[in-house]
Each structure stands twice: as C-alpha cells, then as structure tokens.
Design an enzyme around this catalytic site. Structure first.
Site, PDB file in Angstrom:
ATOM      1  N   ARG A  80       0.822  -1.229   0.000  1.00 12.23           N
ATOM      2  CA  ARG A  80       0.000   0.000   0.000  1.00 12.23           C
ATOM      3  C   ARG A  80       0.854   1.276   0.000  1.00 12.23           C
ATOM      4  NH1 ARG A  80      -3.187  -3.735  -0.450  1.00 12.23           N
ATOM      5  NH2 ARG A  80      -5.309  -3.753   0.372  1.00 12.23           N
ATOM      6  N   GLU A 102      -4.795   2.928   7.173  1.00  7.85           N
ATOM      7  CA  GLU A 102      -4.438   2.833   5.768  1.00  7.85           C
ATOM      8  C   GLU A 102      -5.106   3.996   5.040  1.00  7.85           C
ATOM      9  OE1 GLU A 102      -5.261   0.688   1.696  1.00  7.85           O
ATOM     10  OE2 GLU A 102      -6.553   0.209   3.365  1.00  7.85           O
ATOM     11  N   SER A 132     -10.686  -1.136   3.713  1.00  5.01           N
ATOM     12  CA  SER A 132      -9.905  -1.423   4.929  1.00  5.01           C
ATOM     13  C   SER A 132      -9.474  -0.101   5.549  1.00  5.01           C
ATOM     14  CB  SER A 132      -8.632  -2.194   4.587  1.00  5.01           C
ATOM     15  OG  SER A 132      -8.948  -3.420   4.005  1.00  5.01           O
TER      16      SER A 132
HETATM   17  N1  EPU Z   1     -10.289 -12.004   9.869  1.00  3.88           N
HETATM   18  C1  EPU Z   1     -10.858 -12.120  11.106  1.00  3.88           C
HETATM   19  N2  EPU Z   1     -12.127 -11.648  11.281  1.00  3.88           N
HETATM   20  C2  EPU Z   1     -12.828 -11.102  10.250  1.00  3.88           C
HETATM   21  C3  EPU Z   1     -12.244 -10.982   8.973  1.00  3.88           C
HETATM   22  C4  EPU Z   1     -10.954 -11.438   8.807  1.00  3.88           C
HETATM   23  O1  EPU Z   1     -10.280 -12.638  12.042  1.00  3.88           O
HETATM   24  O2  EPU Z   1     -13.968 -10.706  10.498  1.00  3.88           O
HETATM   25  C5  EPU Z   1      -8.903 -12.502   9.694  1.00  3.88           C
HETATM   26  C6  EPU Z   1      -8.949 -13.917   9.134  1.00  3.88           C
HETATM   27  O3  EPU Z   1      -7.940 -14.641   9.724  1.00  3.88           O
HETATM   28  C7  EPU Z   1      -8.610 -13.725   7.689  1.00  3.88           C
HETATM   29  C8  EPU Z   1      -7.665 -12.545   7.784  1.00  3.88           C
HETATM   30  O4  EPU Z   1      -8.200 -11.719   8.815  1.00  3.88           O
HETATM   31  O5  EPU Z   1      -8.012 -14.859   7.174  1.00  3.88           O
HETATM   32  C9  EPU Z   1      -7.571 -11.764   6.510  1.00  3.88           C
HETATM   33  O6  EPU Z   1      -8.875 -11.311   6.165  1.00  3.88           O
HETATM   34  P1  EPU Z   1      -9.224 -10.900   4.663  1.00  3.88           P
HETATM   35  O7  EPU Z   1      -8.868 -11.986   3.742  1.00  3.88           O
HETATM   36  O8  EPU Z   1     -10.618 -10.384   4.639  1.00  3.88           O
HETATM   37  O9  EPU Z   1      -8.185  -9.763   4.349  1.00  3.88           O
HETATM   38  P2  EPU Z   1      -7.654  -8.498   5.140  1.00  3.88           P
HETATM   39  O10 EPU Z   1      -6.217  -8.730   5.432  1.00  3.88           O
HETATM   40  O11 EPU Z   1      -8.534  -8.176   6.297  1.00  3.88           O
HETATM   41  C10 EPU Z   1      -6.860  -7.382   2.911  1.00  3.88           C
HETATM   42  C11 EPU Z   1      -6.941  -6.044   2.264  1.00  3.88           C
HETATM   43  C12 EPU Z   1      -8.308  -5.862   1.606  1.00  3.88           C
HETATM   44  C13 EPU Z   1      -8.541  -6.977   0.581  1.00  3.88           C
HETATM   45  C14 EPU Z   1      -8.426  -8.305   1.321  1.00  3.88           C
HETATM   46  C15 EPU Z   1      -8.541  -9.480   0.374  1.00  3.88           C
HETATM   47  C16 EPU Z   1      -5.486  -4.629   3.644  1.00  3.88           C
HETATM   48  C17 EPU Z   1      -5.406  -3.503   4.604  1.00  3.88           C
HETATM   49  N3  EPU Z   1      -6.712  -5.006   3.270  1.00  3.88           N
HETATM   50  O12 EPU Z   1      -7.797  -7.383   3.999  1.00  3.88           O
HETATM   51  O13 EPU Z   1      -8.281  -4.650   0.892  1.00  3.88           O
HETATM   52  O14 EPU Z   1      -9.811  -6.867  -0.039  1.00  3.88           O
HETATM   53  O15 EPU Z   1      -7.142  -8.398   1.957  1.00  3.88           O
HETATM   54  O16 EPU Z   1      -7.380  -9.561  -0.364  1.00  3.88           O
HETATM   55  O17 EPU Z   1      -4.455  -5.139   3.219  1.00  3.88           O
HETATM   56  C18 EPU Z   1      -8.762  -2.341   1.081  1.00  3.88           C
HETATM   57  O18 EPU Z   1      -7.555  -2.172   1.012  1.00  3.88           O
HETATM   58  O19 EPU Z   1      -9.569  -1.405   1.183  1.00  3.88           O
HETATM   59  C19 EPU Z   1      -9.267  -3.705   1.070  1.00  3.88           C
HETATM   60  C20 EPU Z   1     -10.562  -3.996   1.245  1.00  3.88           C
END
Ligand code: EPU
Length: 345
Positions: A163, A339, A236
């Site tokens: 990012r 972010e 996010s």
């Molecule tokens: N998780 C939880 N609780 C929840 C949701 C997620 O514990 O309610 C944990 C789970 O372990 C899950 C992990 O968080 O495996 C990762 O969750 P997720 O795959 O939803 O991804 P994220 O790391 O929370 C990132 C990006 C998102 C992108 C998703 C999918 C960042 C800051 N965010 O989120 O990007 O859509 O991966 O690739 O890196 C954005 O930047 O606006 C955005 C939505």
C-alpha cells in the site's frame, strides 16, 4: 478542458460520504492542462483525488481539490501472449478490469470490485486476493511538478511496497500527478488462486477464464464487504501490521491472557517480521460490529469502518479510529496504523 467550481460540496466525491466542502474543485481531461492548473495554484495548496475511496475528509478542505477526467485507453500488443493496456488516470479500475477480463486478458481479475480510479491505484498500490497493482503495472506516466514536465517511470522506479509507493512519500507530496498507467497483461492462463478460499470456488480448472475468476472475487467481496454505493466506507481502514519476531512472542502471551491458551493468530512470515491480520486483532478485542455514535466496524469484516445511516461526522469516524487503536494496543500491544488517508492531515 478545465472546469472549476468554487465552494463545492464533495460528499459525492468520497466513498465515506463525509458531508464536507472544498474551497475550489478543478477537473481536467488532458495531461496538457496540468501545467496551467498548477501555475494558477502557486501556493501549492491542493489535493488530488481519485475515486475518493481511500480517504477520510476530517473537515472542510480550504484549498483546491483536483480530479482527473483523463479517460483514454489504448491496447498495444507486445507479442502473441503479452498485451500492454495504457489507461487514463481517471478511468475507474473496475471498469478497466471488466474490459480486460472480457477480452480474456489475465492479470487484473483478482482486483475486481476494487473501488477507485487507475491513477490512485498506482499511487496506493492497491491489492486484493494475492495480487497488487505493482504485479501488473509496466509504466506510470505523470507530470513532475518539480521538473515541470511529463515523465514516464518504469515500475521498478516507483518504489512499490505494501500500500505504498514513491508517490506516497511525504517528501513527494504534491510533486507527481499521474496521467496514465500502462498494465502488462497476458493471454496465457495465469490464475492466482492461493489467497484465502479462492481456489475452492473453482469447479472446472480446464475452462477457467479471467471472467470466471472475476466473478468469484466479486462474490467473495459481496459476501464480506459493504457495498459502497449503499454504505459509506473507505474499505480497509487500517493496514495489517508487520511486527518483529520478538513482538510476536509478546503478542502470543497477550493473546493467551486475553483469549485463552487455545487461540493462535493467523500470521504470515515476511522479510521484515510477522504480518498479523488487523481484522483478527479487532475482532478479538471485541470490536467486530461495534458502534460509536454513527461510526461502526462492519459486522462481517471489522477492518472496515462504516458511516452508519449516512449520518457519521468526521469526528465520529476519528473517535472510533482512536478507540480501536487504543483497545487493540492495550489488549495485544500492537499499534494499528490507518491505511485510509486523512485529508487535511
Ligand atoms: N479475519 C478475522 N475476522 C474477520 C475478517 C478477517 O479474524 O472478520 C482474519 C482472518 O484470519 C482472515 C484474515 O483476517 O483470514 C484476513 O482477512 P481478509 O482476507 O478479509 O483480508 P484483510 O487482510 O482483512 C486485505 C486487504 C483488503 C482486501 C483483502 C482481500 C489490507 C489492509 N486489506 O484485507 O483490501 O480486499 O485483503 O485480499 O491489506 C482495502 O484495502 O480497502 C481492502 C478492502
């Protein structure tokens, strides 16, 4: 062509739907407009937006907001497999992705449904489901306000990271205005399926296409993330923190104290430490679906802060941001950083 509006309400230009105004709003549709615009803003008091999908306006913006309407797009074939697509900074990413997927081109499909415009995607190095913009960017064209000329940067010169990029560095604030981004895509099958459960949605690997992956990603997003045309948010809100191995050991002890002995956090080894999902920390801090006034964390993905009932003020969002940072820090000793960019910051 350049259009200018004074004292302009920009609620429709930020996906958080903050009801704020700017001193002046300027839109332009050609790179050649940029020098004239910048000459008319000698104090440099301007902020360039894209789709407004990664911003929190913390109040009225007294200066000038710039927005690109550079919307041209061209396809340049490289060889029988690779294709270069040069897209104007003002094009919506998802509309570009829809077109490249319909043309059977691989590379952008995992970024389907991502809000925002092409220029901002290259500034922010947006990422989702195992793909980042930098993986497919070939070159970035921009106006360099220091050299006062249009320049073309190779991907390698854009200093891309999680990012972040050259364009986001504080020292370069206001220096570069992106006009076009060229993406290197391929006709050869190249699915990226290893993030989360993407692979488990594929039933027939022989007939897999970019459009099929796009449709899976769109469904996965719809399942977890609020639809920004209905619920205001900026995706996010926090970055996923990367902590040192020593801090990871401290975190494990804090988790034992707060969540019991049988809980292990999801974690990913990185070059510079261990990455922990901020969503997990927020959830374990008891803040999933948590409201403070008209600001809340999304009940299906707490990394997203939403504008409940379209009534939240910037102060309410900031109060929730601070509350989350303090709660997660006091329970787990990890300090989250937003972010989402605060404007003015
Ligand atoms: N998780 C939880 N609780 C929840 C949701 C997620 O514990 O309610 C944990 C789970 O372990 C899950 C992990 O968080 O495996 C990762 O969750 P997720 O795959 O939803 O991804 P994220 O790391 O929370 C990132 C990006 C998102 C992108 C998703 C999918 C960042 C800051 N965010 O989120 O990007 O859509 O991966 O690739 O890196 C954005 O930047 O606006 C955005 C939505």
């Amino acid at each position: 062509m350049i259009t200018e509006i004074k004292d302009f309400n920009i609620r429709h230009l930020n996906t958080f739907r903050m009801n704020v105004s700017c001193g002046k709003f300027i839109e332009y549709d050609s790179p050649s407009d940029i020098p004239n615009i910048l000459t008319s803003l000698p104090d440099g008091n301007y902020f360039h937006i894209g789709g407004g999908s990664n911003l929190l306006f913390t109040g009225d913006y007294p200066g000038t907001i710039l927005h690109s309407r550079i919307l041209d797009m061209e396809t340049l074939s490289v060889d029988s497999s690779e294709v270069l697509i040069r897209a104007g900074a003002g094009i919506e990413m998802d509309s570009l992705i829809d077109q490249t997927c319909s043309s059977g081109l691989w590379g952008l499909e995992n970024l389907s449904g991502i809000p925002g415009e092409v220029g901002a995607a290259a500034v922010q190095n947006v990422g989702a489901y195992g793909v980042e913009a930098k993986d497919v960017i070939d070159t970035v064209e921009c106006y360099d306000n220091e050299k006062r000329t249009l320049i073309t940067l190779k991907k390698e010169d854009c200093e891309y990271g999680y990012r972040t990029s050259l364009f986001k560095q504080p020292a370069n604030k206001g220096r570069f205005i992106i006009t076009h981004v060229t993406f290197r895509l391929t006709k050869n099958q190249r699915p990226v399926l290893d993030y989360g459960h993407v692979r488990s949605h594929i039933t027939d690997f022989d007939s897999i296409s970019p459009m099929m992956v796009r449709s899976i990603i769109m469904d996965m997003r719809a399942e977890k993330l609020p639809e920004i045309s209905i619920v205001g948010s900026a995706g996010s809100y926090f970055k996923n923190p990367v902590i040192s191995r020593a801090d990871y050991d401290i975190l494990l002890k804090a988790i034992e104290t707060n969540c019991g002995t049988n809980t292990t956090p999801p974690h990913f080894d990185m070059e510079n430490g261990v990455k922990i999902p901020a969503a997990w920390l927020i959830e374990k801090a008891g803040l999933k679906g948590f409201s403070m006034g008209n600001a809340a964390t999304w009940h299906k993905q707490p990394l997203v802060i939403v504008n409940k009932n379209a009534k939240a003020t910037p102060e309410e969002i900031l109060a929730l941001e601070n509350y989350i940072i303090e709660e997660v820090n006091s329970k787990f000793g990890v300090r989250l950083t937003p972010e989402v960019e605060h404007v003015p910051n």
